[in-house]
Design a protein around this motif. Structure first.
Motif, mmCIF file in Angstrom:
data_model
loop_
_atom_site.group_PDB
_atom_site.id
_atom_site.type_symbol
_atom_site.label_atom_id
_atom_site.label_comp_id
_atom_site.label_asym_id
_atom_site.label_seq_id
_atom_site.Cartn_x
_atom_site.Cartn_y
_atom_site.Cartn_z
ATOM 1 N N LEU A 258 10.837 6.020 -7.813
ATOM 2 C CA LEU A 258 11.343 7.179 -8.547
ATOM 3 C C LEU A 258 10.563 7.392 -9.835
ATOM 4 C CD1 LEU A 258 13.455 9.384 -8.497
ATOM 5 C CD2 LEU A 258 15.016 7.828 -9.690
ATOM 6 N N ALA A 259 10.219 6.304 -10.513
ATOM 7 C CA ALA A 259 9.436 6.421 -11.742
ATOM 8 C C ALA A 259 8.061 7.007 -11.466
ATOM 9 C CB ALA A 259 9.306 5.051 -12.412
ATOM 10 N N ALA A 260 7.437 6.610 -10.358
ATOM 11 C CA ALA A 260 6.120 7.146 -10.008
ATOM 12 C C ALA A 260 6.207 8.637 -9.680
ATOM 13 C CB ALA A 260 5.548 6.376 -8.823
ATOM 14 N N PHE A 261 7.276 9.041 -9.010
ATOM 15 C CA PHE A 261 7.466 10.465 -8.711
ATOM 16 C C PHE A 261 7.587 11.267 -10.002
ATOM 17 C CE2 PHE A 261 10.116 14.135 -7.627
ATOM 18 C CZ PHE A 261 9.512 14.607 -6.474
ATOM 19 N N GLU B 242 1.949 15.077 3.650
ATOM 20 C CA GLU B 242 3.145 14.481 4.235
ATOM 21 C C GLU B 242 3.193 12.993 3.912
ATOM 22 O OE1 GLU B 242 5.474 13.959 8.523
ATOM 23 O OE2 GLU B 242 3.453 14.802 8.472
ATOM 24 N N SER B 243 4.355 12.506 3.510
ATOM 25 C CA SER B 243 4.600 11.100 3.244
ATOM 26 C C SER B 243 3.587 10.579 2.211
ATOM 27 C CB SER B 243 4.566 10.304 4.548
ATOM 28 O OG SER B 243 5.024 8.981 4.345
ATOM 29 N N ARG B 244 2.740 9.610 2.560
ATOM 30 C CA ARG B 244 1.758 9.104 1.590
ATOM 31 C C ARG B 244 0.790 10.206 1.177
ATOM 32 N NH1 ARG B 244 0.674 4.089 -0.168
ATOM 33 N NH2 ARG B 244 -1.357 3.684 -1.107
ATOM 34 N N GLY B 245 0.422 11.066 2.117
ATOM 35 C CA GLY B 245 -0.442 12.184 1.772
ATOM 36 C C GLY B 245 0.205 13.110 0.758
ATOM 37 N N ALA B 246 1.525 13.290 0.851
ATOM 38 C CA ALA B 246 2.234 14.114 -0.121
ATOM 39 C C ALA B 246 2.238 13.462 -1.497
ATOM 40 C CB ALA B 246 3.660 14.364 0.355
ATOM 41 N N PHE B 247 2.355 12.128 -1.538
ATOM 42 C CA PHE B 247 2.334 11.458 -2.831
ATOM 43 C C PHE B 247 0.947 11.551 -3.456
ATOM 44 C CE2 PHE B 247 3.997 8.788 -6.057
ATOM 45 C CZ PHE B 247 5.362 8.730 -5.861
#
Length: 237
Positions: free
Chosen positions: A149-152, A110-115
């Motif tokens: 967005l680029a990191a995603f 979730e959130s940072r954990g999801a990233f």
């Protein structure tokens, strides 16, 4: 239960002494009693969101539907946690659990954990299934939206061909951390298709709303059964 020696090995901080000092630890959830590879449906690894004080946040309510899994937490003790280091720790933890004999690995972030989970997809056989809840790691400043967005996109571009078999993404209306939900949804769909992974997208439902919407009981009521079935590789209810 895992044998004492093996459980102790997984309780150690991951990824060497530098990261050990920063406190990234894969451990059984305090409220759980691991049944071990022979007794559980698999291992569920939880990558929590950013937090300021108190214990690391627990899973959203809907995850109780996966009670047949042993729950393991990738706890980031303290908040200066580079994404790359978290992703390395997650990948190492998943590999160790597979080596212990867990036949299925599910990751929820979730959130940072999801990233962090998103970036760990660069590692082959990371998980059988993964759920990304409102991935975020770049704050709310509009000036950082292109970077976010680029990191995603970069994380999905770096995804290993066999990183996972099923991937789910939940985006919410009113999420001030989301730089471009339309583009993120399309990018996710394309990445899952290119890698032959089955995809489930929850794309900005009317309710619940906001960055923490996954913790709203309404999210469980509306999406819990389908999400649990998807992550557990069962036919949708």
């Amino acid at each position: 239960m895992l044998p004492t020696g093996r459980r102790a090995a997984l309780l150690l901080p991951l990824a060497g002494t530098a990261r050990a000092a920063e406190g990234r630890i894969l451990r059984p959830a305090p409220e759980a009693r691991p049944r071990g590879p022979a007794g559980a449906a698999g291992a569920l690894i939880w990558a929590h969101p950013h937090y300021i004080e108190g214990p690391p946040p627990g899973l959203p309510p809907f995850a109780a539907r996966l009670a047949a899994y042993d729950l393991w937490r990738l706890d980031r003790i303290g908040n200066r946690d580079p994404l790359e280091d978290g992703a390395t720790a997650l990948a190492e933890g998943s590999a160790r659990l597979r080596a212990e004999g867990y036949r299925r690995i599910v990751v929820i972030g979730e959130s940072r954990g999801a990233f962090i989970a998103l970036m760990a997809l660069a590692v082959p056989r990371l998980a059988d299934a993964m759920l990304l809840l409102a991935p975020a790691a770049h704050g709310m400043n509009p000036a950082r939206r292109p970077e976010a967005l680029a990191a995603f996109r970069a994380a999905l571009d770096a995804m290993a061909p066999d990183a996972l078999r099923r991937g789910a993404l939940a985006l919410f209306r009113g999420d001030l951390y989301d730089p471009d939900p339309d583009t993120r949804a399309a990018t996710f769909r394309e990445a899952m298709r290119e890698h032959g992974a089955e995809a489930l997208l929850i794309d900005r439902p009317p309710v619940p709303t906001g960055h923490g919407a996954a913790r709203d009981p309404e999210f469980d009521a509306r999406f819990g059964p389908a999400l649990a079935a998807f992550l557990d590789d069962q036919p949708s209810p």
